[in-house]
Write a protein that holds these residues in place. Sequence first.
Motif, PDB file in Angstrom:
ATOM      1  N   GLN A 200       0.843  -1.196   0.000  1.00  0.00           N
ATOM      2  CA  GLN A 200       0.000   0.000   0.000  1.00  0.00           C
ATOM      3  C   GLN A 200       0.879   1.247   0.000  1.00  0.00           C
ATOM      4  OE1 GLN A 200       0.169  -2.070   2.602  1.00  0.00           O
ATOM      5  NE2 GLN A 200       0.980  -0.816   4.271  1.00  0.00           N
ATOM      6  N   ASP A 201       0.310   2.371  -0.449  1.00  0.00           N
ATOM      7  CA  ASP A 201       1.032   3.633  -0.500  1.00  0.00           C
ATOM      8  C   ASP A 201       0.997   4.290   0.879  1.00  0.00           C
ATOM      9  OD1 ASP A 201       2.489   5.694  -1.522  1.00  0.00           O
ATOM     10  OD2 ASP A 201       0.953   6.422  -2.915  1.00  0.00           O
ATOM     11  N   SER A 210       7.426   8.577  -2.130  1.00  0.00           N
ATOM     12  CA  SER A 210       6.970   7.230  -2.463  1.00  0.00           C
ATOM     13  C   SER A 210       6.718   7.138  -3.960  1.00  0.00           C
ATOM     14  CB  SER A 210       5.693   6.867  -1.691  1.00  0.00           C
ATOM     15  OG  SER A 210       4.579   7.569  -2.209  1.00  0.00           O
ATOM     16  N   ARG A 211       6.795   5.925  -4.458  1.00  0.00           N
ATOM     17  CA  ARG A 211       6.422   5.686  -5.848  1.00  0.00           C
ATOM     18  C   ARG A 211       6.005   4.229  -5.997  1.00  0.00           C
ATOM     19  NH1 ARG A 211      10.931   3.930  -9.626  1.00  0.00           N
ATOM     20  NH2 ARG A 211       9.499   4.684 -11.222  1.00  0.00           N
ATOM     21  N   ARG A 212       5.139   4.013  -6.983  1.00  0.00           N
ATOM     22  CA  ARG A 212       4.688   2.652  -7.253  1.00  0.00           C
ATOM     23  C   ARG A 212       5.676   1.978  -8.189  1.00  0.00           C
ATOM     24  NH1 ARG A 212      -1.434   0.702  -8.064  1.00  0.00           N
ATOM     25  NH2 ARG A 212      -1.022  -1.539  -8.273  1.00  0.00           N
ATOM     26  N   LYS A 215       3.605  -3.983  -8.565  1.00  0.00           N
ATOM     27  CA  LYS A 215       2.439  -4.163  -7.698  1.00  0.00           C
ATOM     28  C   LYS A 215       2.655  -3.665  -6.274  1.00  0.00           C
ATOM     29  CE  LYS A 215       0.722  -8.205 -10.240  1.00  0.00           C
ATOM     30  NZ  LYS A 215       0.303  -9.630 -10.141  1.00  0.00           N
ATOM     31  N   VAL A 216       3.814  -3.094  -6.001  1.00  0.00           N
ATOM     32  CA  VAL A 216       4.095  -2.630  -4.640  1.00  0.00           C
ATOM     33  C   VAL A 216       4.498  -1.156  -4.663  1.00  0.00           C
ATOM     34  CG1 VAL A 216       4.818  -4.923  -3.877  1.00  0.00           C
ATOM     35  CG2 VAL A 216       6.526  -3.298  -4.715  1.00  0.00           C
ATOM     36  N   PHE A 217       4.596  -0.591  -3.466  1.00  0.00           N
ATOM     37  CA  PHE A 217       5.034   0.792  -3.309  1.00  0.00           C
ATOM     38  C   PHE A 217       6.351   0.810  -2.531  1.00  0.00           C
ATOM     39  CE2 PHE A 217       0.506   1.051  -3.970  1.00  0.00           C
ATOM     40  CZ  PHE A 217       0.352   2.180  -4.771  1.00  0.00           C
ATOM     41  N   TRP A 219       8.645   3.442  -0.228  1.00  0.00           N
ATOM     42  CA  TRP A 219       8.661   4.739   0.455  1.00  0.00           C
ATOM     43  C   TRP A 219      10.066   4.984   0.999  1.00  0.00           C
ATOM     44  CZ3 TRP A 219       5.003   3.214   5.044  1.00  0.00           C
ATOM     45  CH2 TRP A 219       3.865   2.556   4.565  1.00  0.00           C
TER      46      TRP A 219
END
Length: 255
Positions: A200-201, A210-212, A215-217, A219
Amino acid sequence: MTRSLTLLLLTLGTAHAGDLEDVQAALKQARTQVARGQAEVTVLFPPRATPTRAAAQLPALTVRPALLAKNFSVTRTGTEQVAGRDAARFTLTPKVGDAARWTLWVDLKWNVPLAFEERGADGTLARRAALTRVQSETARVTRPAPPAAPAGLRAALTRALPGLRLPPGFTPVGVQPRGQGLEVALTDGLNGLTLVVAPQDVKAAPGVASRRVGKVFVWLVGNLPQPTLQAALAGVRSATPDPLGTFSASPDSNP
């Protein structure tokens, strides 16, 4: 003339080396002895509803001596009064990058910190703690040194997040679970950053990038200028936290 200049430079270098040794000795002493009394602790980063609180002693600083010596210039800048006691004032300035600068006041007799201050690269105050009154003697404490960084952790982080560019001076020193993701602790010897890989973000805030990635984020959180945090993540091409799994320890097992 040339010989005189060389001797002057050697003398200055020795003086600064002595200042570093003095700070290292005081921080080591603080693992077994502290000044107690009445202290005021103000934390402005990260922001909080009540930034100032009272305490009986200074908060402990997590310091890694080898990294501190590598990444900071230490200079004694005079003697000042703190809580009615004479204290040496030291400035600790990062040699590279945009990490926070520190000031440390060390009691001349007890050789323990009486106050410290953290300021961002732009001079903004992030944290300050100072004793305003002290007892007549120091108190015994037990504060173990931080554990050594696991061998191979930096290489594993590179495999997990190819393209990651750690801010100058920072290196990974530990991994622990964070919900369904992982949290990597980074340090330059005194300042800390937190790198998180999670499904999750995170909410936007000062000191948070943060950046995607797939499928993951990913931070990065800490007291660095926003462009520096963003630049560290900008080149991440993929995120596969599996290489970090073997370094992950339960929070309860990593005091």
